[in-house]
Design a protein around this motif. Structure first.
Motif, mmCIF file in Angstrom:
data_model
loop_
_atom_site.group_PDB
_atom_site.id
_atom_site.type_symbol
_atom_site.label_atom_id
_atom_site.label_comp_id
_atom_site.label_asym_id
_atom_site.label_seq_id
_atom_site.Cartn_x
_atom_site.Cartn_y
_atom_site.Cartn_z
ATOM 1 N N SER A 1 4.358 19.467 -3.878
ATOM 2 C CA SER A 1 3.437 20.012 -2.892
ATOM 3 C C SER A 1 2.197 19.132 -2.737
ATOM 4 C CB SER A 1 3.041 21.428 -3.306
ATOM 5 O OG SER A 1 2.198 21.987 -2.346
ATOM 6 N N HIS A 2 1.595 18.724 -3.848
ATOM 7 C CA HIS A 2 0.385 17.892 -3.797
ATOM 8 C C HIS A 2 0.682 16.507 -3.228
ATOM 9 C CE1 HIS A 2 -2.311 20.674 -5.726
ATOM 10 N NE2 HIS A 2 -1.461 20.845 -6.725
ATOM 11 N N HIS A 3 1.800 15.929 -3.636
ATOM 12 C CA HIS A 3 2.099 14.582 -3.156
ATOM 13 C C HIS A 3 2.430 14.592 -1.661
ATOM 14 C CE1 HIS A 3 2.696 10.369 -3.678
ATOM 15 N NE2 HIS A 3 3.688 10.479 -2.816
ATOM 16 N N ILE A 4 3.200 15.561 -1.240
ATOM 17 C CA ILE A 4 3.528 15.637 0.195
ATOM 18 C C ILE A 4 2.261 15.867 1.012
ATOM 19 C CG2 ILE A 4 4.783 16.952 1.963
ATOM 20 C CD1 ILE A 4 6.517 15.008 0.190
ATOM 21 N N ALA A 5 1.343 16.671 0.511
ATOM 22 C CA ALA A 5 0.066 16.886 1.222
ATOM 23 C C ALA A 5 -0.675 15.555 1.400
ATOM 24 C CB ALA A 5 -0.799 17.887 0.467
ATOM 25 N N ARG A 6 -0.673 14.712 0.361
ATOM 26 C CA ARG A 6 -1.322 13.397 0.476
ATOM 27 C C ARG A 6 -0.602 12.516 1.505
ATOM 28 N NH1 ARG A 6 -1.802 14.303 -5.092
ATOM 29 N NH2 ARG A 6 -0.015 13.008 -5.610
ATOM 30 N N MET A 7 0.731 12.573 1.500
ATOM 31 C CA MET A 7 1.490 11.773 2.464
ATOM 32 C C MET A 7 1.284 12.282 3.886
ATOM 33 S SD MET A 7 5.035 10.958 0.388
ATOM 34 C CE MET A 7 5.650 9.738 1.580
ATOM 35 N N VAL A 8 1.155 13.585 4.058
ATOM 36 C CA VAL A 8 0.868 14.167 5.380
ATOM 37 C C VAL A 8 -0.483 13.648 5.872
ATOM 38 C CG1 VAL A 8 0.256 16.312 6.585
ATOM 39 C CG2 VAL A 8 2.316 16.232 5.160
ATOM 40 N N SER A 9 -1.481 13.642 4.994
ATOM 41 C CA SER A 9 -2.821 13.186 5.399
ATOM 42 C C SER A 9 -2.825 11.713 5.790
ATOM 43 C CB SER A 9 -3.842 13.454 4.292
ATOM 44 O OG SER A 9 -3.650 12.580 3.203
ATOM 45 N N ARG A 10 -1.871 10.944 5.278
ATOM 46 C CA ARG A 10 -1.762 9.528 5.632
ATOM 47 C C ARG A 10 -0.790 9.289 6.786
ATOM 48 N NH1 ARG A 10 -0.013 7.914 0.198
ATOM 49 N NH2 ARG A 10 0.593 5.945 1.100
ATOM 50 N N GLY A 11 -0.194 10.370 7.303
ATOM 51 C CA GLY A 11 0.682 10.267 8.467
ATOM 52 C C GLY A 11 2.094 9.788 8.175
ATOM 53 N N MET A 12 2.493 9.745 6.911
ATOM 54 C CA MET A 12 3.824 9.240 6.564
ATOM 55 C C MET A 12 4.918 10.284 6.742
ATOM 56 S SD MET A 12 2.759 7.177 3.151
ATOM 57 C CE MET A 12 3.698 5.670 3.169
ATOM 58 N N VAL A 13 4.564 11.542 6.566
ATOM 59 C CA VAL A 13 5.498 12.654 6.729
ATOM 60 C C VAL A 13 4.767 13.814 7.388
ATOM 61 C CG1 VAL A 13 6.892 12.035 4.686
ATOM 62 C CG2 VAL A 13 5.012 13.668 4.449
ATOM 63 N N ASN B 1 0.814 -1.217 0.000
ATOM 64 C CA ASN B 1 0.000 0.000 0.000
ATOM 65 C C ASN B 1 0.852 1.273 0.000
ATOM 66 O OD1 ASN B 1 -2.566 1.116 -0.234
ATOM 67 N ND2 ASN B 1 -2.731 1.448 1.964
ATOM 68 N N VAL B 2 2.006 1.182 -0.641
ATOM 69 C CA VAL B 2 2.906 2.321 -0.808
ATOM 70 C C VAL B 2 3.070 2.541 -2.304
ATOM 71 C CG1 VAL B 2 5.294 3.124 -0.477
ATOM 72 C CG2 VAL B 2 4.133 1.895 1.354
ATOM 73 N N SER B 3 2.803 3.752 -2.769
ATOM 74 C CA SER B 3 2.976 4.025 -4.193
ATOM 75 C C SER B 3 4.456 4.182 -4.511
ATOM 76 C CB SER B 3 2.224 5.302 -4.583
ATOM 77 O OG SER B 3 2.886 6.445 -4.052
ATOM 78 N N ALA B 4 4.782 4.118 -5.781
ATOM 79 C CA ALA B 4 6.169 4.322 -6.199
ATOM 80 C C ALA B 4 6.642 5.717 -5.801
ATOM 81 C CB ALA B 4 6.304 4.118 -7.706
ATOM 82 N N ALA B 5 5.769 6.701 -5.905
ATOM 83 C CA ALA B 5 6.126 8.071 -5.510
ATOM 84 C C ALA B 5 6.359 8.160 -4.000
ATOM 85 C CB ALA B 5 5.036 9.045 -5.952
ATOM 86 N N ASP B 6 5.485 7.508 -3.208
ATOM 87 C CA ASP B 6 5.695 7.468 -1.751
ATOM 88 C C ASP B 6 7.061 6.853 -1.443
ATOM 89 O OD1 ASP B 6 3.012 8.290 -1.353
ATOM 90 O OD2 ASP B 6 2.313 6.242 -0.953
ATOM 91 N N PHE B 7 7.337 5.733 -2.101
ATOM 92 C CA PHE B 7 8.581 5.009 -1.860
ATOM 93 C C PHE B 7 9.783 5.898 -2.177
ATOM 94 C CE2 PHE B 7 11.905 1.835 -2.747
ATOM 95 C CZ PHE B 7 11.768 1.011 -1.648
ATOM 96 N N ALA B 8 9.728 6.616 -3.295
ATOM 97 C CA ALA B 8 10.834 7.500 -3.676
ATOM 98 C C ALA B 8 11.059 8.583 -2.628
ATOM 99 C CB ALA B 8 10.551 8.139 -5.039
ATOM 100 N N VAL B 9 9.991 9.186 -2.148
ATOM 101 C CA VAL B 9 10.108 10.224 -1.111
ATOM 102 C C VAL B 9 10.695 9.623 0.158
ATOM 103 C CG1 VAL B 9 8.793 11.742 0.434
ATOM 104 C CG2 VAL B 9 8.278 11.708 -2.020
#
Length: 153
Positions: free
Chosen positions: A76-88, A39-47
């Motif tokens: 900006s958009h991707h980090i916002a999504r990761m923030v909402s999921r608690g990853m960053v 449940n980790v996208s390639a973009a999440d993994f890269a970050v």
């Protein structure tokens, strides 16, 4: 006066198209595997990889964006999504009121720790198991040379 186009030779075109096809297929397979199995996208993994490679697990937005070759809006958009999921989390930069840091959380660390074994096994089975050590060294040398040139620009 227009510059003369240096068209690719058949050999160059063949190599280039196969390189692109390899990159697209390998990237697609790895992305689907990460998403379905962890449940980790390639973009999440890269970050997350970039954040685990830096001290304190934090990096300025602009540096992370540059490292990933992402546009400011995508970052900006991707980090916002990761923030909402608690990853960053987003952390203001005290030295620069306009700057901010992206900081990995415990949940982000847990996510990459779960995804990394799947990723490395897939890299082995989809790629490394099909090249010789000499081919791998050659690929590393070529990649380093081209990336170095790109970094100069």
């Amino acid at each position: 006066m227009a510059e003369k186009v240096r068209w690719l030779t058949p050999e160059e075109q063949h190599a280039w198209r196969n390189f692109i096809r390899l990159q697209e297929r390998l990237g697609g397979r790895l992305a689907r595997l990460l998403q379905s199995e962890s449940n980790v996208s390639a973009a999440d993994f890269a970050v997350l990889v970039h954040l685990t490679d830096v001290p304190e697990g934090r990096q300025r937005y602009q540096d992370l964006s540059r490292a990933l070759e992402w546009e400011k809006s995508r970052m900006s958009h991707h980090i916002a999504r990761m923030v909402s999921r608690g990853m960053v989390v987003r952390q203001e930069c005290p030295e620069d009121g306009r700057g901010a840091f992206v900081v990995i959380t415990d949940a982000g660390r847990a996510a990459i720790e779960a995804a990394a074994p799947l990723h490395v096994e897939a890299v082995r089975s989809l790629f490394l198991d099909h090249v010789t050590p000499a081919e791998l060294r050659t690929l590393a040398e070529i990649s380093e040379r081209v990336v170095s040139k790109l970094d100069e620009d």
